[in-house]
Write a protein that holds these residues in place. Structure first.
Motif, PDB file in Angstrom:
ATOM      1  N   ARG A 208       0.862  -1.288  -0.007  1.00  0.00           N
ATOM      2  CA  ARG A 208      -0.035  -0.207  -0.110  1.00  0.00           C
ATOM      3  C   ARG A 208       0.854   1.222   0.050  1.00  0.00           C
ATOM      4  O   ARG A 208       1.687   1.356   0.806  1.00  0.00           O
ATOM      5  CB  ARG A 208      -0.847   0.023   1.375  1.00  0.00           C
ATOM      6  CG  ARG A 208      -1.865   1.315   1.385  1.00  0.00           C
ATOM      7  CD  ARG A 208      -2.762   1.108   2.520  1.00  0.00           C
ATOM      8  NE  ARG A 208      -1.989   1.594   3.561  1.00  0.00           N
ATOM      9  CZ  ARG A 208      -1.577   2.621   4.332  1.00  0.00           C
ATOM     10  NH1 ARG A 208      -1.782   3.532   3.388  1.00  0.00           N
ATOM     11  NH2 ARG A 208      -0.865   2.531   5.250  1.00  0.00           N
ATOM     12  N   THR A 226       7.269  -4.244  -6.376  1.00  0.00           N
ATOM     13  CA  THR A 226       6.929  -4.533  -7.785  1.00  0.00           C
ATOM     14  C   THR A 226       8.021  -5.562  -8.060  1.00  0.00           C
ATOM     15  O   THR A 226       9.371  -5.578  -8.092  1.00  0.00           O
ATOM     16  CB  THR A 226       7.132  -3.320  -8.498  1.00  0.00           C
ATOM     17  OG1 THR A 226       6.157  -2.470  -8.055  1.00  0.00           O
ATOM     18  CG2 THR A 226       7.036  -3.436  -9.961  1.00  0.00           C
ATOM     19  N   HIS A 232      -0.060  -0.739  -4.533  1.00  0.00           N
ATOM     20  CA  HIS A 232      -1.512  -0.339  -4.791  1.00  0.00           C
ATOM     21  C   HIS A 232      -2.064   0.657  -3.855  1.00  0.00           C
ATOM     22  O   HIS A 232      -1.500   1.140  -2.951  1.00  0.00           O
ATOM     23  CB  HIS A 232      -2.328  -1.532  -4.315  1.00  0.00           C
ATOM     24  CG  HIS A 232      -2.280  -1.956  -3.119  1.00  0.00           C
ATOM     25  ND1 HIS A 232      -3.064  -1.613  -2.072  1.00  0.00           N
ATOM     26  CD2 HIS A 232      -1.479  -2.932  -2.532  1.00  0.00           C
ATOM     27  CE1 HIS A 232      -2.858  -2.439  -1.009  1.00  0.00           C
ATOM     28  NE2 HIS A 232      -1.812  -3.044  -1.337  1.00  0.00           N
ATOM     29  N   THR A 233      -3.081   1.537  -4.348  1.00  0.00           N
ATOM     30  CA  THR A 233      -3.878   2.587  -3.617  1.00  0.00           C
ATOM     31  C   THR A 233      -5.426   1.871  -3.856  1.00  0.00           C
ATOM     32  O   THR A 233      -5.708   1.059  -4.406  1.00  0.00           O
ATOM     33  CB  THR A 233      -3.439   3.856  -4.070  1.00  0.00           C
ATOM     34  OG1 THR A 233      -3.837   4.767  -3.016  1.00  0.00           O
ATOM     35  CG2 THR A 233      -3.734   3.980  -5.446  1.00  0.00           C
ATOM     36  N   THR A 234      -6.060   3.090  -3.349  1.00  0.00           N
ATOM     37  CA  THR A 234      -7.617   3.071  -3.416  1.00  0.00           C
ATOM     38  C   THR A 234      -7.973   4.296  -4.093  1.00  0.00           C
ATOM     39  O   THR A 234      -7.704   5.389  -3.553  1.00  0.00           O
ATOM     40  CB  THR A 234      -8.252   2.717  -2.069  1.00  0.00           C
ATOM     41  OG1 THR A 234      -7.813   1.406  -1.692  1.00  0.00           O
ATOM     42  CG2 THR A 234      -9.793   2.726  -2.051  1.00  0.00           C
ATOM     43  N   ARG A 239      -9.806  -0.557  -5.499  1.00  0.00           N
ATOM     44  CA  ARG A 239      -8.428  -0.780  -5.567  1.00  0.00           C
ATOM     45  C   ARG A 239      -7.753  -0.898  -6.801  1.00  0.00           C
ATOM     46  O   ARG A 239      -8.176  -0.913  -7.780  1.00  0.00           O
ATOM     47  CB  ARG A 239      -8.284  -2.411  -4.914  1.00  0.00           C
ATOM     48  CG  ARG A 239      -6.732  -2.770  -5.091  1.00  0.00           C
ATOM     49  CD  ARG A 239      -6.810  -4.195  -4.606  1.00  0.00           C
ATOM     50  NE  ARG A 239      -5.296  -4.667  -4.657  1.00  0.00           N
ATOM     51  CZ  ARG A 239      -4.626  -4.892  -3.532  1.00  0.00           C
ATOM     52  NH1 ARG A 239      -5.169  -4.600  -2.212  1.00  0.00           N
ATOM     53  NH2 ARG A 239      -3.402  -5.284  -3.810  1.00  0.00           N
ATOM     54  N   LEU A 240      -6.744   0.022  -6.857  1.00  0.00           N
ATOM     55  CA  LEU A 240      -5.974   0.393  -7.917  1.00  0.00           C
ATOM     56  C   LEU A 240      -4.486  -0.127  -7.850  1.00  0.00           C
ATOM     57  O   LEU A 240      -3.721   0.501  -7.008  1.00  0.00           O
ATOM     58  CB  LEU A 240      -5.804   1.891  -8.369  1.00  0.00           C
ATOM     59  CG  LEU A 240      -5.416   2.417  -9.609  1.00  0.00           C
ATOM     60  CD1 LEU A 240      -6.006   1.923 -11.041  1.00  0.00           C
ATOM     61  CD2 LEU A 240      -5.152   3.957  -9.726  1.00  0.00           C
ATOM     62  N   LYS A 241      -4.012  -1.125  -8.712  1.00  0.00           N
ATOM     63  CA  LYS A 241      -2.641  -1.649  -8.674  1.00  0.00           C
ATOM     64  C   LYS A 241      -1.853  -0.546  -9.440  1.00  0.00           C
ATOM     65  O   LYS A 241      -2.193  -0.284 -10.741  1.00  0.00           O
ATOM     66  CB  LYS A 241      -2.550  -2.920  -9.023  1.00  0.00           C
ATOM     67  CG  LYS A 241      -1.343  -3.578  -8.761  1.00  0.00           C
ATOM     68  CD  LYS A 241      -1.089  -5.160  -9.173  1.00  0.00           C
ATOM     69  CE  LYS A 241      -0.116  -5.991  -8.643  1.00  0.00           C
ATOM     70  NZ  LYS A 241      -0.006  -7.278  -9.075  1.00  0.00           N
ATOM     71  N   VAL A 280      -1.354   0.929 -15.064  1.00  0.00           N
ATOM     72  CA  VAL A 280      -2.215   0.593 -13.874  1.00  0.00           C
ATOM     73  C   VAL A 280      -2.940  -0.562 -13.984  1.00  0.00           C
ATOM     74  O   VAL A 280      -3.177  -0.797 -15.114  1.00  0.00           O
ATOM     75  CB  VAL A 280      -3.235   1.646 -13.098  1.00  0.00           C
ATOM     76  CG1 VAL A 280      -2.235   2.966 -12.913  1.00  0.00           C
ATOM     77  CG2 VAL A 280      -4.118   2.183 -14.380  1.00  0.00           C
ATOM     78  N   GLN A 281      -3.730  -1.302 -13.054  1.00  0.00           N
ATOM     79  CA  GLN A 281      -4.620  -2.232 -13.169  1.00  0.00           C
ATOM     80  C   GLN A 281      -5.695  -1.948 -12.271  1.00  0.00           C
ATOM     81  O   GLN A 281      -5.513  -2.362 -10.978  1.00  0.00           O
ATOM     82  CB  GLN A 281      -3.959  -3.564 -13.035  1.00  0.00           C
ATOM     83  CG  GLN A 281      -4.891  -4.659 -13.153  1.00  0.00           C
ATOM     84  CD  GLN A 281      -4.199  -6.015 -13.173  1.00  0.00           C
ATOM     85  OE1 GLN A 281      -3.105  -6.183 -12.905  1.00  0.00           O
ATOM     86  NE2 GLN A 281      -5.161  -7.015 -13.514  1.00  0.00           N
TER      87      GLN A 281
END
Length: 306
Positions: A208, A226, A232-234, A239-241, A280-281
């Motif tokens: 995070r 990585t 990741h974050t939010t 959730r966003l990787k 991003v994912q």
């Protein structure tokens, strides 16, 4: 010498191949049992198991080095054991089974970063020079005498995956030299000096990103986690990787966590300068360019971490 090799991930494969190409006989390869992979959770051999099978070597699959695995290794009458990231501890009586004991390629400059995630923890901590060493296994974790060391200064934005790959290939030659020296009776090991630091296995929460930290700390954590467990974050409760990031070209402030489109990509504010996010994912979707994700975002004034 008759060598037993123990390893599991891709980072162990270069050493296995180097030993097979050398003058010694790899009599068996010990690796972890097949593990479920992908969304369908298909049981898949480890990278070391796959390489060993390709090379026509005897493969011993073991979730841990228990009595059964010990008997299988001992039956090979090894002169030396070599470990690279097997994923489990070598204990007695297996530890003393080979005449020359066991040596381990570890991806740090011991005693700094003893444990399962040395490269990842070193990058998160902001270490500029990393390393690898070959040491003698003893009952205590990563505490044995060291036969050989190497230093490595990674490129500015190299991730843990990049560094592990580089050290795996450089370390393979280091291991081969130590094995040759042990066979010739010329090997010399020295005790570790200084206080140890520890590198426990990473969890998902370690990935995070905290945008209230300075940009250099955010990027250090990004590099260290990585590709695994992943940064990741939010954003907007989802959730966003973060797959690719770098320092932004612009140095003017953007409030911590605030997201904006800039000339050099999608920018995320930190406590100091913004960082540029390139790939991003989003949750439930595939990897994409950050610009495409931004264009499809239906949130006014988005904030990372919210």
């Amino acid at each position: 010498m008759r060598v037993v090799f123990a390893g599991t991930p891709e980072a162990a494969v270069p050493t296995l191949r180097r030993l097979v190409d050398g003058p010694h006989e790899v009599v068996a390869v010990v690796t972890r049992t097949d593990a479920p992979q992908g969304r369908k959770r298909v049981l898949t051999p480890s990278p070391v198991a796959a390489a060993a099978s390709e090379l026509g070597l005897t493969v011993i699959k073991a979730a841990r080095l228990d009595d059964e695995a010990t008997a299988a290794v001992t039956a090979q009458h090894p002169d030396l054991g070599v470990v690279v990231a097997y994923g489990g501890l070598v204990r007695e009586p297996l530890l003393s089974a080979p005449e020359h004991g066991w040596i381990n390629l570890h991806f740090s400059d011991l005693p700094r970063w003893r444990g399962a995630a040395p490269v990842q923890r070193a990058l998160i901590a902001g270490d500029e020079t990393l390393g690898a060493c070959v040491f003698s296994l003893v009952p205590a974790l990563d505490a044995g005498d060291v036969y050989a060391r190497l230093d490595y200064e990674p490129p500015a934005m190299a991730t843990a995956g990049d560094v592990l790959d580089a050290l795996a290939h450089r370390g393979a030659y280091l291991v081969a030299d130590v094995v040759d020296a042990l066979a010739a009776g010329t090997a010399h090991a020295t005790p570790q000096e200084g206080g140890p630091t520890h590198a426990p296995k990473l969890t998902i929460d370690d990935g995070r990103l905290d945008f209230d930290e300075p940009a250099e700390r955010v990027l250090a954590r990004f590099r260290g986690v990585t590709p695994e467990p992943g940064a990741h974050t939010t954003v907007g409760g989802s959730r966003l990787k973060i797959l690719s990031a770098r320092p932004a070209d612009r140095a003017d402030g953007l409030a911590p966590g605030r997201i904006a489109q800039g000339d050099d990509g999608v920018l995320f504010g930190t406590a100091t300068a913004p960082i540029a996010v390139e790939r991003v994912q989003p949750a439930g979707k595939g990897a994409m360019d950050a610009a495409a994700w931004w264009r499809g975002l239906r949130i006014d004034d988005p904030v990372a971490g919210a």
